[in-house]
Design an enzyme around this catalytic site. Structure first.
Site, PDB file in Angstrom:
ATOM      1  N   ASP B  11     134.410  51.041  47.908  1.00 47.19           N
ATOM      2  CA  ASP B  11     133.676  52.293  48.048  1.00 47.19           C
ATOM      3  C   ASP B  11     134.506  53.228  48.912  1.00 47.19           C
ATOM      4  OD1 ASP B  11     131.470  54.152  48.057  1.00 47.19           O
ATOM      5  OD2 ASP B  11     130.948  53.455  50.063  1.00 47.19           O
ATOM      6  N   SER B  12     134.121  54.506  48.939  1.00 46.92           N
ATOM      7  CA  SER B  12     134.812  55.472  49.793  1.00 46.92           C
ATOM      8  C   SER B  12     134.561  55.213  51.277  1.00 46.92           C
ATOM      9  CB  SER B  12     134.353  56.887  49.448  1.00 46.92           C
ATOM     10  OG  SER B  12     132.951  56.979  49.563  1.00 46.92           O
ATOM     11  N   TYR B  43     134.425  60.927  49.193  1.00 49.02           N
ATOM     12  CA  TYR B  43     135.033  61.269  47.911  1.00 49.02           C
ATOM     13  C   TYR B  43     134.236  62.354  47.166  1.00 49.02           C
ATOM     14  CZ  TYR B  43     138.081  57.060  47.843  1.00 49.02           C
ATOM     15  OH  TYR B  43     139.032  56.106  48.092  1.00 49.02           O
ATOM     16  N   GLY B  44     132.965  62.523  47.541  1.00 50.71           N
ATOM     17  CA  GLY B  44     132.018  63.339  46.747  1.00 50.71           C
ATOM     18  C   GLY B  44     132.481  64.735  46.409  1.00 50.71           C
ATOM     19  N   CYS B  74     130.554  52.810  44.097  1.00 53.88           N
ATOM     20  CA  CYS B  74     130.557  54.225  44.468  1.00 53.88           C
ATOM     21  C   CYS B  74     130.290  55.017  43.199  1.00 53.88           C
ATOM     22  CB  CYS B  74     131.927  54.586  45.041  1.00 53.88           C
ATOM     23  SG  CYS B  74     132.173  56.339  45.368  1.00 53.88           S
ATOM     24  N   ASN B  75     129.258  55.838  43.217  1.00 57.56           N
ATOM     25  CA  ASN B  75     128.914  56.604  42.027  1.00 57.56           C
ATOM     26  C   ASN B  75     130.005  57.588  41.643  1.00 57.56           C
ATOM     27  OD1 ASN B  75     125.832  56.378  41.031  1.00 57.56           O
ATOM     28  ND2 ASN B  75     125.985  55.821  43.174  1.00 57.56           N
ATOM     29  N   THR B  76     130.619  58.220  42.652  1.00 57.28           N
ATOM     30  CA  THR B  76     131.631  59.237  42.363  1.00 57.28           C
ATOM     31  C   THR B  76     132.824  58.602  41.651  1.00 57.28           C
ATOM     32  OG1 THR B  76     130.911  60.361  44.376  1.00 57.28           O
ATOM     33  CG2 THR B  76     132.949  61.115  43.382  1.00 57.28           C
ATOM     34  N   GLU B 153     123.514  59.015  57.603  1.00 58.12           N
ATOM     35  CA  GLU B 153     124.455  58.524  58.625  1.00 58.12           C
ATOM     36  C   GLU B 153     123.990  58.892  60.028  1.00 58.12           C
ATOM     37  OE1 GLU B 153     128.490  59.435  57.434  1.00 58.12           O
ATOM     38  OE2 GLU B 153     128.415  57.715  56.083  1.00 58.12           O
ATOM     39  N   CYS B 185     123.737  57.820  44.543  1.00 57.88           N
ATOM     40  CA  CYS B 185     124.752  57.761  45.599  1.00 57.88           C
ATOM     41  C   CYS B 185     124.341  56.580  46.457  1.00 57.88           C
ATOM     42  CB  CYS B 185     124.758  59.059  46.405  1.00 57.88           C
ATOM     43  SG  CYS B 185     125.722  58.970  47.926  1.00 57.88           S
ATOM     44  N   THR B 186     125.326  55.763  46.837  1.00 59.93           N
ATOM     45  CA  THR B 186     124.970  54.491  47.486  1.00 59.93           C
ATOM     46  C   THR B 186     124.258  54.654  48.831  1.00 59.93           C
ATOM     47  OG1 THR B 186     127.243  54.395  48.259  1.00 59.93           O
ATOM     48  CG2 THR B 186     126.685  53.050  46.347  1.00 59.93           C
ATOM     49  N   HIS B 187     124.369  55.834  49.450  1.00 58.78           N
ATOM     50  CA  HIS B 187     123.631  56.047  50.700  1.00 58.78           C
ATOM     51  C   HIS B 187     122.131  56.295  50.460  1.00 58.78           C
ATOM     52  CE1 HIS B 187     127.456  56.648  52.809  1.00 58.78           C
ATOM     53  NE2 HIS B 187     126.796  56.692  53.943  1.00 58.78           N
TER      54      HIS B 187
END
Lengths: 270, 270
Positions: B11-12, B43-44, B74-76, B153, B185-187
């Site tokens: 992931d980023s 990365y988004g 990571c979706n992006t 975050e 998005c993973t967050h």
């Protein structure tokens, strides 16, 4: 050194353009080469080692453009990497921290100064260290405001959500009764209206971008480096990613009609 | 291929740990090697070319760890780079987009699906493209929510400010009456409570992390790659910056007592 050489300016992304804007106002005759590290933005949460390595690459790139001075238009780099990298190059380096801190020390009456910035800048304690040396009588209170950059980039500049976030972040600094507040991240002047409203009339907001442009004038004068050419200055903008997106943002804040923006990766400059 | 080899996940930054958590639950016997590109996060907002180059470097690094499969957590990256890089390596690649999209198509009753994600993922139109192929009858509505990652975050997971931001971002999707919403998005699963409250009971929230772990089970089974060892699995975590900060975050969301985290720069893997 060639007086007609450009001034190098760099930042982790677009934020440093607020510094470029002040330089263009203060020194309209000078040419500027800007580098925005948009492929690796943001620097605020990265380590000092990583930020120093990235900054060194960018400074090496700017030297290939034969700049006569380098402005570090990023508080995080000024806090964490400037002292190391400025020793490695033969041109004057000007960061945003010292000019901002000096002005805050002049502006405060009650000797209580607030600093708002990224996590990296706040944790470095750089403003406090500098102020303790030059103005040992002042008290310094720092507060990281990680949501301010994404709020500014979202364009919610005078929004109610932004005001609530500002109220929360700034509550402690208000309690401490600071009467000067340093906008210690180049994006923050974009939120100046909301920040000023929350802090109230008795608090002077210090914009290091403005102070840095003044400092640059002194440094160029002292070193006999002011541009003499009567021709129009030429500005060039380089980014590590997304030239078109950068151009749109830059056009919205700089007083230029047509910006030359190019993608250049600097990671080979090691 | 060695069945006892680890699964590579990248992931980023830290977001992919929500995928690791689901993999650990679904496949408790498997070893995992994770790479978080914390020096270049996020990365988004970066271009497809840059994201593809970074992802290729990371995949090459994971191959040096002799992984038997790679999960793009990571979706992006799944949206912009997966189709290119998966052709360049000899192990199965599993992204988060297809499993998430499949589940959304199953979950919707009124055939209206919402996607929330980073700007890069939304602009790529990847969820819509995939759904139009597999379920041409569905309507897909995307919305970029750039403040959700910094809010998560900051730890403001069930905060009033977060709720107001969610109300604003999600208003359009509510008007469109979507009845399934992909947390693209993973967050975002960290903000699941607030997002669910704003969307209301009639809307199914789809967490691609959970669906991806299920998809990984199928892929390992189909390829006869499930781990056979009776020994404890071994997990390793690599980051490009800030190992200690990463360890603290990872410890707060993964069910492991002691995490081995190491700094490794992958930019030489070109």
């Amino acid at each position: 050194m060639n007086n007609n050489a450009p001034i190098g300016v760099f930042d982790s992304g677009v934020g440093g353009l607020t510094v470029v804007k002040e330089i263009m106002k203060a020194l309209p005759n000078e040419s500027i080469v800007y580098y925005g590290d948009t492929a690796r933005v943001p620097y605020g949460s990265k380590s000092a080692e990583t930020i120093t390595a990235y900054s060194r690459q960018i400074a090496k790139f700017l030297m290939t453009q034969e700049v006569k001075a380098i402005v570090v238009a990023c508080n995080t780099v000024s806090a964490l990497a400037l002292e190391t990298i400025k020793e490695e190059f033969d041109v004057p380096f000007i960061g945003v921290v010292k000019p901002g801190a000096k002005m805050a020390a002049q502006a405060t009456k009650n000797k209580k100064i607030g600093i708002i910035a990224t996590e990296g800048t706040i944790q470095s304690g750089i403003y406090e260290k500098f102020l303790k040396t030059t103005s040992p009588e002042v008290e310094v209170f720092g507060k990281a405001c990680p949501l301010f950059v994404p709020l500014a980039e979202e364009g919610w500049l005078s929004d109610d959500v932004t005001k609530q976030v500002a109220q929360r972040y700034l509550a402690e600094l208000k309690e401490r009764k600071v009467d000067a507040l340093v906008l210690g991240c180049t994006h923050y002047p974009l939120l100046r209206g909301v920040i000023g409203e929350v802090m109230g009339d008795g608090v002077t907001l210090v914009n290091p971008a403005y102070e840095t442009a003044k400092e640059l004038c002194y440094v160029l004068e002292d070193n006999h480096l002011l541009r003499e050419a009567n021709t129009q200055p030429v500005h060039k903008f380089y980014v590590s990613d997304g030239a078109e997106k950068f151009r749109r943002f830059a056009n919205s804040i700089l007083p230029c009609d047509h910006l030359e923006v190019e993608d250049v990766a600097v990671k080979s400059f090691e």
